[in-house]
Enzyme design. Structure first.
Site, PDB file in Angstrom:
ATOM      1  N   HIS A   1      11.830   8.176  11.054  1.00 52.93           N
ATOM      2  CA  HIS A   1      11.426   8.280   9.456  1.00 52.93           C
ATOM      3  C   HIS A   1      11.942   9.717   8.914  1.00 52.93           C
ATOM      4  O   HIS A   1      11.236  10.491   9.036  1.00 52.93           O
ATOM      5  CB  HIS A   1      10.033   8.084   9.436  1.00 52.93           C
ATOM      6  CG  HIS A   1       9.405   6.974   8.172  1.00 52.93           C
ATOM      7  ND1 HIS A   1       8.347   6.584   8.303  1.00 52.93           N
ATOM      8  CD2 HIS A   1      10.139   6.861   7.051  1.00 52.93           C
ATOM      9  CE1 HIS A   1       8.196   5.903   6.899  1.00 52.93           C
ATOM     10  NE2 HIS A   1       9.336   6.009   6.329  1.00 52.93           N
TER      11      HIS A   1
ATOM     12  N   TYR B   1       2.443   4.697   6.911  1.00 53.26           N
ATOM     13  CA  TYR B   1       1.894   3.440   6.080  1.00 53.26           C
ATOM     14  C   TYR B   1       0.223   3.592   6.247  1.00 53.26           C
ATOM     15  O   TYR B   1      -0.297   2.331   6.126  1.00 53.26           O
ATOM     16  CB  TYR B   1       2.579   2.240   6.314  1.00 53.26           C
ATOM     17  CG  TYR B   1       4.056   2.090   5.991  1.00 53.26           C
ATOM     18  CD1 TYR B   1       4.703   3.360   5.444  1.00 53.26           C
ATOM     19  CD2 TYR B   1       4.851   1.072   6.152  1.00 53.26           C
ATOM     20  CE1 TYR B   1       6.114   3.155   5.149  1.00 53.26           C
ATOM     21  CE2 TYR B   1       6.270   1.098   6.140  1.00 53.26           C
ATOM     22  CZ  TYR B   1       6.692   2.090   5.284  1.00 53.26           C
ATOM     23  OH  TYR B   1       8.179   2.314   5.059  1.00 53.26           O
TER      24      TYR B   1
END
Length: 263
Positions: A130, A65
């Site tokens: 992830h 992010y």
């Protein structure tokens, strides 16, 4: 089901809605229906304070992010009030706007140590892999084992994976504490993972509950319908919803509380 709920058998209690922080860290390579500007520090501080006032205690970030982790490390006061979820495996280049993946155990250790520094904390509540979609291949190369070793060392309180397949989700729950799965009005394929979690007291976090802002259809209030469905499903701990709009946040929490039978 109340708004505050246990996250499986992790010992963590989480709000039914968690704050996702993609938009405070990156604005390239993201799939939202409308464009946005990364907010200034003051706006992020106000958003976090508003979330806390509304009863949210879960905040979700990731190295992928962009600057999200570093900003939270500077702007998140009262660390003890928050359950912080971050991730390993996906790396994002702010200059090129491209992602790449590294699931090696060595990278897991380096990534967790970097997240601890960036987030300005000496422990991480939850660290999830992830996934790039190859859930089983990732598990087979020892990535979850590496996370579990860091948990034994006291750096992480709960481990798991943000998965993309049913087999991967269930296998993740057999080897760790939490799976993060996609579930919304149009996507029911991963319900077997949630059912497995409910049966075995494991944790479930939900991503894309509002289909990244693309929920539509013939329902009068798709957000309320989605929250009712998801938060009424046994085994669900929390929905991660990314927003930088305090009005949206308030509305989502109000609707989540209705879904939990609190209003």
């Amino acid at each position: 089901m109340s708004f505050m709920r246990p996250l499986g058998n992790t010992g963590l209690t989480v709000s039914a809605l968690g704050l996702g922080t993609v938009k405070i860290g990156r604005d390239k390579g993201v799939k939202y229906p409308s464009s946005f500007t990364i907010p200034e520090d003051k706006a992020v501080v106000e958003l976090i304070a508003r979330a806390r006032d509304l009863g949210i205690n879960l905040i979700d970030t990731a190295p992928a992010y962009g600057h999200s982790e570093s900003r939270l490390g500077q702007l998140l006061t009262q660390r003890q009030d928050w359950i912080i979820v971050t991730k390993v495996g996906e790396e994002f280049d702010n200059d090129s706007g491209e992602s790449h993946f590294d699931f090696s155990p060595e990278h897991v250790r380096n990534s967790v140590e970097r997240s601890l520094k960036r987030l300005n904390t000496d422990y991480l509540d939850c660290v999830l892999i992830h996934s790039d979609g190859n859930d089983m291949a990732i598990i087979e190369q020892g990535t979850l084992d590496a996370l579990n070793e860091l948990k034994k060392a006291g750096l992480i309180r709960a481990t798991g994976m943000s998965t993309k397949t049913v087999e991967g989700g269930i296998t993740t729950l057999q080897h760790s504490d939490i799976a993060m799965v996609t579930y919304n009005l149009q996507h029911h394929e991963e319900i077997p993972v949630i059912e497995h979690a409910a049966a075995h007291h494991k944790g479930i976090l939900i991503k894309k509950a509002f289909a990244s802002g693309h929920l539509a259809g013939d329902v009068a209030d798709p957000v309320q319908e989605s929250l009712n469905q998801i938060l009424g499903t046994p085994g669900v701990g929390s929905i991660i919803a990314g927003t930088i709009n305090p009005g949206h946040l308030q509305e989502n929490v109000d609707k989540a509380r209705i879904a939990c039978g609190e209003q």
